[in-house]
Design a protein around this motif. Structure first.
Motif, PDB file in Angstrom:
ATOM      1  N   LEU A   1       5.980   8.928  20.009  1.00 15.19           N
ATOM      2  CA  LEU A   1       6.213   9.300  18.604  1.00 15.19           C
ATOM      3  C   LEU A   1       5.814  10.749  18.298  1.00 15.19           C
ATOM      4  CD1 LEU A   1       5.000   6.078  16.708  1.00 15.19           C
ATOM      5  CD2 LEU A   1       7.364   6.782  17.152  1.00 15.19           C
ATOM      6  N   GLU A   2       4.809  11.243  19.036  1.00 17.82           N
ATOM      7  CA  GLU A   2       4.326  12.609  18.747  1.00 17.82           C
ATOM      8  C   GLU A   2       5.365  13.660  19.135  1.00 17.82           C
ATOM      9  OE1 GLU A   2       3.060  10.485  20.911  1.00 17.82           O
ATOM     10  OE2 GLU A   2       3.514  11.519  22.793  1.00 17.82           O
ATOM     11  N   ARG A   3       6.375  13.259  19.906  1.00 21.38           N
ATOM     12  CA  ARG A   3       7.407  14.234  20.302  1.00 21.38           C
ATOM     13  C   ARG A   3       8.567  14.300  19.314  1.00 21.38           C
ATOM     14  NH1 ARG A   3       8.728  13.623  26.660  1.00 21.38           N
ATOM     15  NH2 ARG A   3      10.267  15.183  26.064  1.00 21.38           N
ATOM     16  N   VAL A   4       8.642  13.325  18.416  1.00 21.28           N
ATOM     17  CA  VAL A   4       9.784  13.249  17.503  1.00 21.28           C
ATOM     18  C   VAL A   4       9.622  14.260  16.372  1.00 21.28           C
ATOM     19  CG1 VAL A   4      11.088  11.725  15.970  1.00 21.28           C
ATOM     20  CG2 VAL A   4      10.113  10.823  18.086  1.00 21.28           C
ATOM     21  N   LYS A   5      10.532  15.210  16.312  1.00 28.89           N
ATOM     22  CA  LYS A   5      10.375  16.314  15.366  1.00 28.89           C
ATOM     23  C   LYS A   5      11.471  16.385  14.301  1.00 28.89           C
ATOM     24  CE  LYS A   5       6.601  18.227  16.952  1.00 28.89           C
ATOM     25  NZ  LYS A   5       6.107  16.984  17.533  1.00 28.89           N
ATOM     26  N   SER A   6      12.516  15.564  14.428  1.00 33.50           N
ATOM     27  CA  SER A   6      13.653  15.679  13.500  1.00 33.50           C
ATOM     28  C   SER A   6      13.363  15.086  12.133  1.00 33.50           C
ATOM     29  CB  SER A   6      14.877  14.960  14.071  1.00 33.50           C
ATOM     30  OG  SER A   6      15.249  15.501  15.291  1.00 33.50           O
ATOM     31  N   GLN A   7      14.095  15.589  11.156  1.00 31.74           N
ATOM     32  CA  GLN A   7      14.063  15.028   9.797  1.00 31.74           C
ATOM     33  C   GLN A   7      15.482  14.513   9.477  1.00 31.74           C
ATOM     34  OE1 GLN A   7      11.135  14.887   8.483  1.00 31.74           O
ATOM     35  NE2 GLN A   7      10.107  16.360   9.793  1.00 31.74           N
ATOM     36  N   GLY A   8      15.635  13.906   8.319  1.00 28.28           N
ATOM     37  CA  GLY A   8      16.971  13.491   7.881  1.00 28.28           C
ATOM     38  C   GLY A   8      17.694  12.577   8.863  1.00 28.28           C
ATOM     39  N   TYR A   9      19.005  12.734   8.964  1.00 27.16           N
ATOM     40  CA  TYR A   9      19.799  11.880   9.856  1.00 27.16           C
ATOM     41  C   TYR A   9      19.396  12.064  11.309  1.00 27.16           C
ATOM     42  CZ  TYR A   9      22.895  11.273   5.865  1.00 27.16           C
ATOM     43  OH  TYR A   9      23.391  10.994   4.629  1.00 27.16           O
ATOM     44  N   ALA A  10      19.036  13.310  11.658  1.00 27.07           N
ATOM     45  CA  ALA A  10      18.675  13.594  13.055  1.00 27.07           C
ATOM     46  C   ALA A  10      17.485  12.752  13.501  1.00 27.07           C
ATOM     47  CB  ALA A  10      18.376  15.077  13.225  1.00 27.07           C
ATOM     48  N   PHE A  11      16.626  12.393  12.573  1.00 28.20           N
ATOM     49  CA  PHE A  11      15.485  11.545  12.918  1.00 28.20           C
ATOM     50  C   PHE A  11      15.971  10.189  13.442  1.00 28.20           C
ATOM     51  CE2 PHE A  11      12.780   8.007  11.546  1.00 28.20           C
ATOM     52  CZ  PHE A  11      11.684   8.240  12.356  1.00 28.20           C
ATOM     53  N   GLN A  12      16.942   9.624  12.754  1.00 17.45           N
ATOM     54  CA  GLN A  12      17.469   8.306  13.174  1.00 17.45           C
ATOM     55  C   GLN A  12      18.116   8.422  14.553  1.00 17.45           C
ATOM     56  OE1 GLN A  12      16.333   6.333  11.122  1.00 17.45           O
ATOM     57  NE2 GLN A  12      16.550   7.092   9.031  1.00 17.45           N
TER      58      GLN A  12
ATOM     59  N   SER B   1       0.850  -1.193   0.000  1.00 15.64           N
ATOM     60  CA  SER B   1       0.000   0.000   0.000  1.00 15.64           C
ATOM     61  C   SER B   1       0.886   1.245   0.000  1.00 15.64           C
ATOM     62  CB  SER B   1      -0.967  -0.013   1.183  1.00 15.64           C
ATOM     63  OG  SER B   1      -0.303  -0.385   2.350  1.00 15.64           O
ATOM     64  N   VAL B   2       0.256   2.381  -0.266  1.00 19.00           N
ATOM     65  CA  VAL B   2       1.039   3.611  -0.358  1.00 19.00           C
ATOM     66  C   VAL B   2       0.319   4.751   0.342  1.00 19.00           C
ATOM     67  CG1 VAL B   2       0.088   4.167  -2.639  1.00 19.00           C
ATOM     68  CG2 VAL B   2       2.226   5.231  -1.947  1.00 19.00           C
ATOM     69  N   LEU B   3       1.097   5.590   1.002  1.00 19.40           N
ATOM     70  CA  LEU B   3       0.558   6.841   1.530  1.00 19.40           C
ATOM     71  C   LEU B   3       1.090   7.931   0.623  1.00 19.40           C
ATOM     72  CD1 LEU B   3       1.234   6.441   5.396  1.00 19.40           C
ATOM     73  CD2 LEU B   3      -0.910   6.044   4.174  1.00 19.40           C
ATOM     74  N   HIS B   4       0.197   8.632  -0.032  1.00 15.43           N
ATOM     75  CA  HIS B   4       0.611   9.748  -0.899  1.00 15.43           C
ATOM     76  C   HIS B   4       0.557  11.028  -0.081  1.00 15.43           C
ATOM     77  CE1 HIS B   4       0.551   7.514  -4.670  1.00 15.43           C
ATOM     78  NE2 HIS B   4      -0.611   7.001  -4.339  1.00 15.43           N
ATOM     79  N   ARG B   5       1.692  11.685   0.046  1.00 15.45           N
ATOM     80  CA  ARG B   5       1.673  12.967   0.758  1.00 15.45           C
ATOM     81  C   ARG B   5       1.812  14.097  -0.265  1.00 15.45           C
ATOM     82  NH1 ARG B   5       4.974  12.948   6.127  1.00 15.45           N
ATOM     83  NH2 ARG B   5       6.800  13.000   4.765  1.00 15.45           N
ATOM     84  N   LYS B   6       1.441  15.283   0.160  1.00 15.10           N
ATOM     85  CA  LYS B   6       1.341  16.416  -0.784  1.00 15.10           C
ATOM     86  C   LYS B   6       2.652  16.848  -1.401  1.00 15.10           C
ATOM     87  CE  LYS B   6      -2.658  18.866   1.101  1.00 15.10           C
ATOM     88  NZ  LYS B   6      -2.507  18.621   2.542  1.00 15.10           N
ATOM     89  N   GLY B   7       3.716  16.797  -0.618  1.00 14.25           N
ATOM     90  CA  GLY B   7       5.007  17.272  -1.121  1.00 14.25           C
ATOM     91  C   GLY B   7       6.113  16.775  -0.231  1.00 14.25           C
ATOM     92  N   LYS B   8       7.324  17.215  -0.466  1.00 20.04           N
ATOM     93  CA  LYS B   8       8.476  16.713   0.293  1.00 20.04           C
ATOM     94  C   LYS B   8       8.431  17.210   1.741  1.00 20.04           C
ATOM     95  CE  LYS B   8      13.382  15.769  -0.345  1.00 20.04           C
ATOM     96  NZ  LYS B   8      13.634  15.583   1.078  1.00 20.04           N
ATOM     97  N   LEU B   9       7.914  16.357   2.619  1.00 19.26           N
ATOM     98  CA  LEU B   9       7.724  16.761   4.014  1.00 19.26           C
ATOM     99  C   LEU B   9       8.809  16.217   4.934  1.00 19.26           C
ATOM    100  CD1 LEU B   9       3.850  16.202   4.161  1.00 19.26           C
ATOM    101  CD2 LEU B   9       5.055  18.387   3.979  1.00 19.26           C
ATOM    102  N   GLY B  10       9.784  15.527   4.349  1.00 17.56           N
ATOM    103  CA  GLY B  10      10.908  15.059   5.166  1.00 17.56           C
ATOM    104  C   GLY B  10      10.808  13.601   5.569  1.00 17.56           C
ATOM    105  N   LEU B  11      11.990  13.024   5.796  1.00 18.27           N
ATOM    106  CA  LEU B  11      12.095  11.601   6.129  1.00 18.27           C
ATOM    107  C   LEU B  11      11.478  11.277   7.490  1.00 18.27           C
ATOM    108  CD1 LEU B  11      13.460   9.034   4.960  1.00 18.27           C
ATOM    109  CD2 LEU B  11      15.397   9.541   6.434  1.00 18.27           C
ATOM    110  N   GLY B  12      11.658  12.192   8.437  1.00 16.06           N
ATOM    111  CA  GLY B  12      11.156  11.956   9.794  1.00 16.06           C
ATOM    112  C   GLY B  12       9.647  11.793   9.835  1.00 16.06           C
ATOM    113  N   THR B  13       8.931  12.754   9.272  1.00 13.37           N
ATOM    114  CA  THR B  13       7.466  12.668   9.305  1.00 13.37           C
ATOM    115  C   THR B  13       6.979  11.511   8.425  1.00 13.37           C
ATOM    116  OG1 THR B  13       7.271  14.304   7.548  1.00 13.37           O
ATOM    117  CG2 THR B  13       7.076  15.113   9.801  1.00 13.37           C
TER     118      THR B  13
END
Ligand code: GDP
Ligand code: MG
Length: 242
Positions: A175-186, A61-73
């Motif tokens: 999970l609702e507290r996690v705000k980082s994107q990119g490497y910082a998300f990991q 299955s796929v979740l289509h998001r509107k635009g590039k919202l980042g790896l974290g979200t």
């Protein structure tokens, strides 16, 4: 039967996605579901995902998001979706074959003795693409050391993005507290997991450079991660062990 979900975030991965899905199907994982999270990739990865789903409606299955919202979200949304659909265990991996699909089985196997299994370049038996320039290797291993020292984590590969999670671990993490994107998300996810006292086990992996498509990570994202580490340290000072 154990229900396994694999979450694959995509942004311009049209050449990688179909062959990745094929490789994942070849694994002998009983009840397997693949969730693609696409950010309206300009190269049409989203439409390719739709075509794959037409052929395998109950497996992909796929979740289509509107635009590039980042790896974290992308991952947070994906994880929540899998939990809602009853996943017992969830794997996260890149779409570009940097993470060898064959290793998924080993990661999942490790969940029998840990709360999260982490594909690691920096444990014995793990390695990085030999074509990486020495400065790039240096930056990656220095970055890991820097982060581990600030956050006092016993984990070797804190920025690695090839991981398997037990359901109860992702349910326990705020999970609702996690705000980082990119490497910082990991980094942020690994830190919370460690702080809460969940057991993380590292599985050696070979990290291959992508051969199709372009990397979305930049030096800017690396610098951002280095700065974010300090906020992460501060933000979770209240976190209790489970
Ligand atoms: N949905 C989504 N996926 C992303 C985003 N940024 C990166 N990705 C995906 O995340 C994975 C890792 O990104 P990549 O560019 O390969 O990072 P690198 O391996 O560190 O160079 C790939 O599957 C990308 O397509 C984003 O903003 N949204
Ligand atoms: Mg990559």
């Amino acid at each position: 039967m154990v229900k396994t979900f694999i979450v694959v975030p995509t942004y311009n991965e049209k050449d990688n996605l179909p062959i990745l899905i094929e490789s994942l199907f070849k694994l002998n994982i009983g009840d397997l579901h693949i969730l693609i999270v696409d950010d309206n990739s300009p190269d049409g990865t989203g439409q390719i995902a739709d075509e794959i789903i037409k052929k395998n409606p109950d497996k992909v299955s796929v979740l289509h998001r509107k635009g590039k919202l980042g790896l974290g979200t992308a991952y947070i949304t994906g994880f929540k979706h899998c939990l809602k659909r009853g996943a017992d265990q969830i794997v996260q991996m890149d779409a570009d074959f940097s993470h060898n699909p064959k290793k998924v089985t080993e990661l999942i196997e490790r969940l029998k003795e840990s709360d999260m299994a982490l594909g690691s370049r920096y444990v014995r038996g793990g390695s990085l693409d030999e074509n990486w320039a020495f400065w790039r290797k240096g930056l990656s291993s220095f970055g890991n050391l820097y982060i581990r020292m600030i956050l006092r984590m016993p984990i070797r590969d804190v920025t690695g993005g090839f991981r398997a999670w037990k359901r109860k671990t992702l349910e326990g993490i705020p999970l609702e507290r996690v705000k980082s994107q990119g490497y910082a998300f990991q980094i942020e996810m690994a830190y919370i997991t460690h702080l809460m006292g969940y057991f993380i086990s590292e599985v050696p992996i070979y990290f291959a450079d992508r051969s199709r498509g372009d990397s979305k990570m930049s030096l800017k994202i690396q610098i951002e991660a280095a700065r974010r580490v300090w906020s992460i340290l501060y933000e979770y000072r209240d976190l209790k062990r489970i």
